[in-house]
Design a protein around this motif. Structure first.
Motif, PDB file in Angstrom:
ATOM      1  N   VAL A 120      46.749  33.429  34.532  1.00 44.67           N
ATOM      2  CA  VAL A 120      47.009  34.404  33.473  1.00 44.67           C
ATOM      3  C   VAL A 120      45.723  34.584  32.685  1.00 44.67           C
ATOM      4  CG1 VAL A 120      48.374  34.926  31.420  1.00 44.67           C
ATOM      5  CG2 VAL A 120      49.400  33.645  33.309  1.00 44.67           C
TER       6      VAL A 120
ATOM      7  N   LEU B 245      54.018  34.671  27.024  1.00 47.69           N
ATOM      8  CA  LEU B 245      54.162  35.390  28.281  1.00 47.69           C
ATOM      9  C   LEU B 245      55.606  35.219  28.720  1.00 47.69           C
ATOM     10  CD1 LEU B 245      52.949  36.708  30.919  1.00 47.69           C
ATOM     11  CD2 LEU B 245      52.811  34.370  31.771  1.00 47.69           C
ATOM     12  N   ARG B 246      56.274  36.335  29.000  1.00 49.21           N
ATOM     13  CA  ARG B 246      57.651  36.279  29.492  1.00 49.21           C
ATOM     14  C   ARG B 246      57.686  36.858  30.899  1.00 49.21           C
ATOM     15  NH1 ARG B 246      61.546  39.354  25.899  1.00 49.21           N
ATOM     16  NH2 ARG B 246      60.717  41.150  26.974  1.00 49.21           N
ATOM     17  N   VAL B 247      58.241  36.092  31.837  1.00 48.98           N
ATOM     18  CA  VAL B 247      58.399  36.554  33.212  1.00 48.98           C
ATOM     19  C   VAL B 247      59.882  36.814  33.431  1.00 48.98           C
ATOM     20  CG1 VAL B 247      58.092  36.000  35.650  1.00 48.98           C
ATOM     21  CG2 VAL B 247      56.404  35.202  33.976  1.00 48.98           C
TER      22      VAL B 247
ATOM     23  N   TYR C  35      58.659  40.938  40.054  1.00 48.47           N
ATOM     24  CA  TYR C  35      58.916  40.420  38.713  1.00 48.47           C
ATOM     25  C   TYR C  35      58.132  41.243  37.707  1.00 48.47           C
ATOM     26  CZ  TYR C  35      61.035  36.445  41.011  1.00 48.47           C
ATOM     27  OH  TYR C  35      61.852  35.658  41.774  1.00 48.47           O
TER      28      TYR C  35
ATOM     29  N   TYR D 113      56.100  40.903  34.054  1.00 47.07           N
ATOM     30  CA  TYR D 113      55.604  39.962  33.053  1.00 47.07           C
ATOM     31  C   TYR D 113      55.194  40.736  31.815  1.00 47.07           C
ATOM     32  CZ  TYR D 113      50.811  40.878  34.869  1.00 47.07           C
ATOM     33  OH  TYR D 113      49.637  41.450  35.278  1.00 47.07           O
TER      34      TYR D 113
ATOM     35  N   THR E 115      53.778  45.316  29.432  1.00 44.31           N
ATOM     36  CA  THR E 115      54.583  44.819  30.554  1.00 44.31           C
ATOM     37  C   THR E 115      53.942  45.302  31.848  1.00 44.31           C
ATOM     38  OG1 THR E 115      56.620  44.808  29.260  1.00 44.31           O
ATOM     39  CG2 THR E 115      56.867  44.809  31.648  1.00 44.31           C
TER      40      THR E 115
END
Length: 111
Positions: free
Chosen positions: A43, A55-57, A91, A93, A104
């Motif tokens: 990242v 960070l959101r996955v 996905y 992120y 995003t």
């Protein structure tokens, strides 16, 4: 009576969004590589210090799979992240700054 038209007045009001941030205009850019990946990713975050970064996955239907706190000193060189426990697929992120999504992007995981 049947067959007659309707007439009237419709008002359309355009609202300006509140409390949204744009990552590009705020000078914040996040990336994850390699993409596509087999699960081991790095990242990279270019940002200003002093904010709460996460960070959101999420999977493609929006289920949160992982949330990682991003420390500015780690992300300057790149933060290694292991997503190999996630199934192959697409996905999303998102970068969250102080709890708000600012960017995003898409990540593809392969077997």
């Amino acid at each position: 009576p049947l067959g007659q038209g309707m007439n009237g007045l419709i008002n359309v009001v355009q609202r300006t969004p509140t409390a949204t941030l744009n990552g590009r205009t705020a000078g914040i850019e996040i990336s994850m590589y390699p993409n596509p990946s087999r699960g081991q990713v790095t990242v990279k975050l270019d940002q200003k210090a002093g904010q709460d970064y996460k960070l959101r996955v999420s999977n493609i239907i929006g289920q949160e799979m992982r949330v990682v706190a991003l420390k500015p000193e780690l992300t300057a060189t790149g933060l290694p992240l292991d997503l190999s426990d996630l199934r192959a697929g697409i996905y999303l992120y998102s970068l969250l700054v102080d709890g708000k999504v600012v960017s995003t992007k898409r990540l593809i995981l392969q077997n």
